[in-house]
Design a protein around this motif. Sequence first.
Motif, PDB file in Angstrom:
ATOM      1  N   ALA A   1       0.851  -1.190   0.000  1.00 13.52           N
ATOM      2  CA  ALA A   1       0.000   0.000   0.000  1.00 13.52           C
ATOM      3  C   ALA A   1       0.886   1.238   0.000  1.00 13.52           C
ATOM      4  N   GLY A   2       1.279   1.666  -1.178  1.00 10.01           N
ATOM      5  CA  GLY A   2       2.134   2.842  -1.302  1.00 10.01           C
ATOM      6  C   GLY A   2       1.315   4.116  -1.324  1.00 10.01           C
ATOM      7  N   ILE A   3       1.572   5.013  -0.393  1.00 10.45           N
ATOM      8  CA  ILE A   3       0.807   6.256  -0.304  1.00 10.45           C
ATOM      9  C   ILE A   3       1.144   7.162  -1.491  1.00 10.45           C
ATOM     10  N   THR A   4       0.087   7.705  -2.115  1.00 12.12           N
ATOM     11  CA  THR A   4       0.266   8.587  -3.269  1.00 12.12           C
ATOM     12  C   THR A   4      -0.213  10.001  -3.009  1.00 12.12           C
ATOM     13  N   ASP A   5      -1.132  10.170  -2.037  1.00 12.57           N
ATOM     14  CA  ASP A   5      -1.665  11.509  -1.792  1.00 12.57           C
ATOM     15  C   ASP A   5      -2.116  11.640  -0.347  1.00 12.57           C
ATOM     16  N   VAL A   6      -1.942  12.852   0.184  1.00 14.28           N
ATOM     17  CA  VAL A   6      -2.316  13.153   1.566  1.00 14.28           C
ATOM     18  C   VAL A   6      -3.052  14.488   1.581  1.00 14.28           C
ATOM     19  N   ALA A   7      -4.173  14.535   2.287  1.00 12.67           N
ATOM     20  CA  ALA A   7      -4.924  15.791   2.425  1.00 12.67           C
ATOM     21  C   ALA A   7      -5.500  15.853   3.827  1.00 12.67           C
ATOM     22  N   GLN A   8      -5.315  16.989   4.486  1.00 15.41           N
ATOM     23  CA  GLN A   8      -5.833  17.129   5.839  1.00 15.41           C
ATOM     24  C   GLN A   8      -6.819  18.282   5.923  1.00 15.41           C
ATOM     25  N   ASP A   9      -7.706  18.193   6.909  1.00 14.77           N
ATOM     26  CA  ASP A   9      -8.626  19.271   7.222  1.00 14.77           C
ATOM     27  C   ASP A   9      -8.696  19.400   8.733  1.00 14.77           C
ATOM     28  N   ALA A  10      -9.628  20.146   9.235  1.00 13.85           N
ATOM     29  CA  ALA A  10      -9.696  20.400  10.669  1.00 13.85           C
ATOM     30  C   ALA A  10     -10.020  19.155  11.473  1.00 13.85           C
ATOM     31  N   ASP A  11     -10.654  18.165  10.849  1.00 13.50           N
ATOM     32  CA  ASP A  11     -11.113  16.982  11.582  1.00 13.50           C
ATOM     33  C   ASP A  11     -10.248  15.749  11.408  1.00 13.50           C
ATOM     34  N   GLY A  12      -9.376  15.726  10.406  1.00 16.58           N
ATOM     35  CA  GLY A  12      -8.582  14.533  10.193  1.00 16.58           C
ATOM     36  C   GLY A  12      -7.773  14.592   8.914  1.00 16.58           C
ATOM     37  N   VAL A  13      -7.278  13.420   8.507  1.00 18.03           N
ATOM     38  CA  VAL A  13      -6.404  13.303   7.341  1.00 18.03           C
ATOM     39  C   VAL A  13      -6.927  12.200   6.438  1.00 18.03           C
ATOM     40  N   SER A  14      -6.991  12.479   5.161  1.00 16.30           N
ATOM     41  CA  SER A  14      -7.353  11.471   4.164  1.00 16.30           C
ATOM     42  C   SER A  14      -6.095  11.035   3.430  1.00 16.30           C
TER      43      SER A  14
ATOM     44  N   GLN B   1       4.278  15.262   0.704  1.00 15.08           N
ATOM     45  CA  GLN B   1       2.874  15.622   0.513  1.00 15.08           C
ATOM     46  C   GLN B   1       2.355  16.506   1.644  1.00 15.08           C
ATOM     47  N   GLY B   2       2.956  16.376   2.822  1.00 14.46           N
ATOM     48  CA  GLY B   2       2.479  17.115   3.981  1.00 14.46           C
ATOM     49  C   GLY B   2       3.012  18.517   4.094  1.00 14.46           C
ATOM     50  N   GLY B   3       3.874  18.930   3.163  1.00 20.42           N
ATOM     51  CA  GLY B   3       4.341  20.299   3.147  1.00 20.42           C
ATOM     52  C   GLY B   3       5.417  20.630   4.162  1.00 20.42           C
ATOM     53  N   PHE B   4       6.280  19.677   4.465  1.00 15.49           N
ATOM     54  CA  PHE B   4       7.352  19.905   5.436  1.00 15.49           C
ATOM     55  C   PHE B   4       8.614  20.399   4.735  1.00 15.49           C
ATOM     56  N   GLU B   5       9.285  21.347   5.346  1.00 20.63           N
ATOM     57  CA  GLU B   5      10.590  21.779   4.854  1.00 20.63           C
ATOM     58  C   GLU B   5      11.652  20.802   5.353  1.00 20.63           C
TER      59      GLU B   5
ATOM     60  N   ARG C   1      -9.057   7.089   6.057  1.00 19.12           N
ATOM     61  CA  ARG C   1      -9.141   8.335   6.817  1.00 19.12           C
ATOM     62  C   ARG C   1      -8.888   8.062   8.292  1.00 19.12           C
ATOM     63  N   ALA C   2      -8.202   9.003   8.922  1.00 20.08           N
ATOM     64  CA  ALA C   2      -7.928   8.900  10.350  1.00 20.08           C
ATOM     65  C   ALA C   2      -7.845  10.307  10.933  1.00 20.08           C
ATOM     66  N   ALA C   3      -7.864  10.361  12.260  1.00 18.96           N
ATOM     67  CA  ALA C   3      -7.737  11.664  12.917  1.00 18.96           C
ATOM     68  C   ALA C   3      -6.323  12.218  12.768  1.00 18.96           C
ATOM     69  N   TRP C   4      -5.326  11.317  12.708  1.00 20.30           N
ATOM     70  CA  TRP C   4      -3.925  11.719  12.642  1.00 20.30           C
ATOM     71  C   TRP C   4      -3.165  10.828  11.654  1.00 20.30           C
ATOM     72  N   LEU C   5      -2.113  11.385  11.075  1.00 22.96           N
ATOM     73  CA  LEU C   5      -1.212  10.640  10.191  1.00 22.96           C
ATOM     74  C   LEU C   5       0.212  10.867  10.669  1.00 22.96           C
ATOM     75  N   VAL C   6       0.982   9.779  10.781  1.00 22.58           N
ATOM     76  CA  VAL C   6       2.397   9.890  11.139  1.00 22.58           C
ATOM     77  C   VAL C   6       3.228   9.255  10.026  1.00 22.58           C
ATOM     78  N   GLY C   7       4.133  10.047   9.470  1.00 21.92           N
ATOM     79  CA  GLY C   7       5.029   9.540   8.440  1.00 21.92           C
ATOM     80  C   GLY C   7       6.256   8.901   9.060  1.00 21.92           C
ATOM     81  N   CYS C   8       6.340   7.584   8.915  1.00 23.79           N
ATOM     82  CA  CYS C   8       7.530   6.819   9.319  1.00 23.79           C
ATOM     83  C   CYS C   8       8.043   6.083   8.093  1.00 23.79           C
TER      84      CYS C   8
END
Length: 394
Positions: free
Chosen positions: A140-153, A183-187, A166-173
Amino acid sequence: MNTPHHVIIAGAGPVGLLLACELALAKCSVLILEKSDDPHSLLKQLPFGIRGLNAPSIEALHRRGLLEEMEVPKRLQNPFTGTRTKQAGHFAGIQFEHDNIDTSGWPQGLPYSLLSEMAELEQVLTRRALSLGVEIRRGAGITDVAQDADGVSVTASMAGQQRTARAAWLVGCDGARSVVRKQGGFEFAGTEPEFTGYSAKVDLVDAELLARGRVVTERGMYFQSQPGYLNLQDFDGGAFHQTGEPVTRDHLQAVLRRISGVNVAIGALHVATTWTDRARQATSYRNGRILLAGDAAHIHAPLGGQGLNLGIGDAMNLGWKLAATIHNEAPDGLLDSYQAERHPVGVRVLDWSRAQVAVMRPTPEGRALNAIFRDLINTRHGATYFACRVWGLI
């Protein structure tokens, strides 16, 4: 994949699995998405898969009853002979010895360092995670991430189809090339590499022509732990690794001959991978409902085996804080303390890695530094300091 979870973790390596166990212990529902279909790899097995555990990691695994399930640390004292030697560790390939280390005043009980195998550690953590109810989806290779005020798709590719969870939180490991980080916009700030590292299993013709152990030359370094098991450092600015090209027998043979100065031949290449000393770190470990841990948050050369321990520390620090946040039991600012506490540790490890590269450069300046560090490490105070740093005691 439409069942909601408290947390989705990207990556089923040791950091992702340990974090999942910590969250599951706190009654959080966890889904792990792992892009690889098969967790098995020759590079995770001994001798390539050898990893040193430092004192904080040993304590963490022992506290969770995981250390006792691991057999390799019980029998592996020296990775190549199976016996105890004077060697206690190294900095930039410069060995420090047990007899030189002053342990008076150190905490007693658990070992300060142990040798482990990546494959076994992942197996132990996978069993524990599954027993706690963690769901693991491989391939299951992640291709896209989108978050809003209630969770992450999270969109992942599975069996040729795009599916969303969908979940309330996403952790990239999910490692050095983390999709979640991108995808999460981290520098991701830091320094570029000075060398391409190679790890390979080969059949050597006239293997006795190469010296055993770590050999530094004017062109780089080669390390033959056992006949046919090679590690090389080619100071090419990381050029070959950055091409993304597969390692061929002819290419590896040319690099080995150039670094060693020996006209040795490779009869067959069984497996090979490349890596660099690129040192980068996310400027923030959290962006809204998305967090990073392990190599997704920080990368550096695997010199001295600091990466696994840094990731274990991330997982242990983040797990209970995220769980308390999920259950509305966290005081204000608790989750932000993950960044405040772990980011400086990452900075320190990245600088430790950069310092080792400086001492290993095949230049007059690098050789001069190497000679000075050898003198320092051979003193009692020097050996004690380096042991404390490598074993996570300071």
